[in-house]
Design a protein around this motif. Structure first.
Motif, mmCIF file in Angstrom:
data_model
loop_
_atom_site.group_PDB
_atom_site.id
_atom_site.type_symbol
_atom_site.label_atom_id
_atom_site.label_comp_id
_atom_site.label_asym_id
_atom_site.label_seq_id
_atom_site.Cartn_x
_atom_site.Cartn_y
_atom_site.Cartn_z
ATOM 1 N N VAL A 1 30.320 48.661 48.488
ATOM 2 C CA VAL A 1 29.385 47.567 48.730
ATOM 3 C C VAL A 1 29.896 46.272 48.106
ATOM 4 O O VAL A 1 29.842 45.197 48.720
ATOM 5 N N LEU A 2 30.403 46.349 46.882
ATOM 6 C CA LEU A 2 30.927 45.155 46.225
ATOM 7 C C LEU A 2 32.079 44.546 47.023
ATOM 8 O O LEU A 2 32.138 43.331 47.228
ATOM 9 N N THR A 3 32.992 45.381 47.473
ATOM 10 C CA THR A 3 34.128 44.883 48.259
ATOM 11 C C THR A 3 33.662 44.287 49.579
ATOM 12 O O THR A 3 34.134 43.224 50.005
ATOM 13 N N HIS A 4 32.718 44.968 50.225
ATOM 14 C CA HIS A 4 32.199 44.480 51.507
ATOM 15 C C HIS A 4 31.532 43.122 51.349
ATOM 16 O O HIS A 4 31.749 42.201 52.153
ATOM 17 N N GLU B 1 40.463 37.876 42.073
ATOM 18 C CA GLU B 1 40.341 38.175 40.647
ATOM 19 C C GLU B 1 39.053 38.930 40.352
ATOM 20 O O GLU B 1 39.038 39.888 39.569
ATOM 21 N N ALA B 2 37.953 38.520 40.988
ATOM 22 C CA ALA B 2 36.683 39.213 40.789
ATOM 23 C C ALA B 2 36.749 40.635 41.312
ATOM 24 O O ALA B 2 36.250 41.571 40.676
ATOM 25 N N ALA B 3 37.382 40.824 42.470
ATOM 26 C CA ALA B 3 37.505 42.175 43.022
ATOM 27 C C ALA B 3 38.319 43.069 42.098
ATOM 28 O O ALA B 3 37.965 44.232 41.870
ATOM 29 N N ASP C 1 38.571 47.512 38.305
ATOM 30 C CA ASP C 1 39.019 48.025 37.006
ATOM 31 C C ASP C 1 37.854 48.567 36.198
ATOM 32 O O ASP C 1 37.983 49.575 35.485
ATOM 33 N N THR C 2 36.698 47.909 36.292
ATOM 34 C CA THR C 2 35.522 48.389 35.569
ATOM 35 C C THR C 2 35.038 49.709 36.131
ATOM 36 O O THR C 2 34.726 50.653 35.382
ATOM 37 N N LEU C 3 34.963 49.812 37.456
ATOM 38 C CA LEU C 3 34.496 51.052 38.079
ATOM 39 C C LEU C 3 35.493 52.190 37.903
ATOM 40 O O LEU C 3 35.114 53.360 37.973
ATOM 41 N N ALA C 4 36.763 51.865 37.681
ATOM 42 C CA ALA C 4 37.763 52.919 37.492
ATOM 43 C C ALA C 4 37.503 53.724 36.230
ATOM 44 O O ALA C 4 37.831 54.907 36.164
ATOM 45 N N VAL C 5 36.934 53.089 35.215
ATOM 46 C CA VAL C 5 36.770 53.761 33.919
ATOM 47 C C VAL C 5 35.311 53.952 33.539
ATOM 48 O O VAL C 5 35.021 54.447 32.454
#
Length: 445
Positions: free
Chosen positions: A279-282, A317-319, A324-328
């Motif tokens: 959703v964030l990427t979309h 940069e925001a993406a 990176d946040t969702l990865a961890v």
């Protein structure tokens, strides 16, 4: 020689001798034995043979020890971010900066076990100033950040007399991000076109007195110079350009440990993380300013920057920051969503998309109150188990969503969608549009 230099020399000799192989030790022992026999028997020819046998492994040890500090390495990842289940390639490069060729080289790179076995390579001699490049692939079904390295290099002389291991200090980080599914464009709430139709302007244009000037920046058009403000402030001032007000979207991710059961790539929590990433990427691709909000009240981008990310050139940069946040991201130990409600209270932040775990009636009321001033609200409730499949393990917590929780959300104006285990996010996204519009067929808007 200074005391420090003598200690370093002794340490180097010990390291070189410790690297002698069985063959090297055998040659050294045979040379010493031949020398002793030559002394006892008075045989000069035997003494020469003994000296040759003893000197060969020692010379090899010294050469390998000096070569160890004349070999450099580098590592390159393509890509540095990879979705879970995808593959990345790691390129290793070894350079010989010495004036002498190296012997046989054996490389071993340290990788976490979740990425696969440790890669090992054998390289032939490298000429002076030469280089060798090798590569290997890594793959992980689990998101996270994984260190690669350090690289271990084992050097051997051409005669097999000595082997020494060098461990480089440098290492790189591979980021495995959640899988992102492409979502169809649907109209899910007010302002769903991002920078499209109906966008608002952030500045009034009523007249010359309404202009808000700013300092001149290199590259500004001189036709925009505001001379009245320039005379007033004593520096070159230009008119601010009329800026569109970007539509906003907040994605709320419930990370409470007690709200989910099960673990692994197929768990409900991992589905929620992947859904939030999609959703964030979309929304970023459609021109929205977005932010990620968790049940603990944490916002990404954080308070140190703009709360919403994705404006203009900052979109990439925001993406990257969000991925990176969702990865961890992991489970939180809290059991309430009140911290997220405090962030959303009293503000109109556009579209709100929530990925929720199990809700009791109290938490459902808290989520329902988040809807008050948003332009639209969607709630996705992933189902932990399918019919007839794994039942809940009592040791893992989560009592399931209360019967009245979904009704409370709908009465507050939320669009609620239950997602079966493993359901594609694209189909769930379209289902949310159908439920919002109350028609049987969805589609692009």
């Amino acid at each position: 020689m200074a005391p420090g230099g003598r200690q370093a020399a002794r340490g180097g000799v010990r390291v070189a001798l410790a690297g002698l192989t069985t063959r090297g030790r055998s040659f050294l022992a045979a040379g010493i034995a031949a020398g002793v026999c030559a002394y006892v028997l008075g045989q000069e020819d035997l003494l020469r043979v003994g000296l040759l046998l003893a000197a060969l492994p020692l010379l090899c040890a010294v050469a390998v020890h000096r070569t160890r500090h004349r070999v450099t390495s580098s590592r390159r990842l393509t890509p540095a971010r990879v979705p879970s289940g995808g593959e990345a390639r790691v390129h290793l490069r070894v350079d010989n900066v010495a004036r002498l060729p190296t012997g046989l080289l054996m490389l071993q790179d340290r990788v976490p076990y979740v990425l696969g076995p440790r890669p090992r390579f054998v390289l032939d001699r490298i000429e002076p100033g030469g280089r060798r490049e090798v590569s290997y692939r890594v793959r992980s079904d689990l998101r996270g950040r994984y260190p690669l390295g350090p690289l271990e290099l084992r050097l051997a002389d051409p005669f097999g007399m000595c082997e020494l291991t060098r461990s480089f200090a440098a290492h790189d980080m591979l980021t495995v991000v959640p899988q992102v599914e492409p979502l169809p464009p649907v109209r899910l709430g007010r302002g769903a076109q991002g920078l499209g139709d109906g966008r608002q302007r952030s500045m009034a244009v009523g007249g010359e007195d309404d202009v808000l000037p700013r300092g001149y920046r290199y590259g500004d058009d001189l036709r925009r110079v505001h001379w009245r403000s320039t005379a007033r402030y004593g520096e070159l001032m230009v008119r601010r350009e009329e800026q569109p007000q970007r539509a906003r979207c907040t994605v709320l991710l419930d990370t409470r440990r007690t709200a989910y059961r099960g673990a692994g790539p197929g768990s409900a929590f991992e589905w929620s993380v992947s859904g939030a990433a999609s959703v964030l990427t979309h929304m970023l691709q459609r021109g929205f300013s977005v932010r990620l909000l968790t049940d603990t009240g944490t916002q990404v981008p954080g308070e140190g920057t703009a709360v919403f990310g994705g404006a203009g050139a900052e979109t990439a940069e925001a993406a990257g920051l969000l991925m990176d946040t969702l990865a961890v991201i992991g489970h939180s130990e809290g059991d309430a969503l009140s911290a997220a409600q405090d962030v959303l209270r009293g503000s109109d932040e556009g579209l709100l998309v929530a990925f929720l775990g199990a809700l009791d009636e109290e938490q459902a009321r808290i989520v329902a109150r988040m809807r008050h001033r948003t332009g639209g609200a969607l709630a996705f409730l992933p189902e932990d188990t399918a019919d007839g499949e794994d039942e809940e393990d009592p040791s893992e917590g989560s009592a399931g969503t209360a019967p009245g929780a979904e009704r409370a959300l709908r009465e507050a104006g939320w669009t609620v969608v239950r997602a079966p285990r493993g359901a594609p996010m694209a189909s769930v996204w379209q289902q949310a549009d159908r439920e919002r519009t109350g028609v049987s067929g969805g589609g692009d808007r």
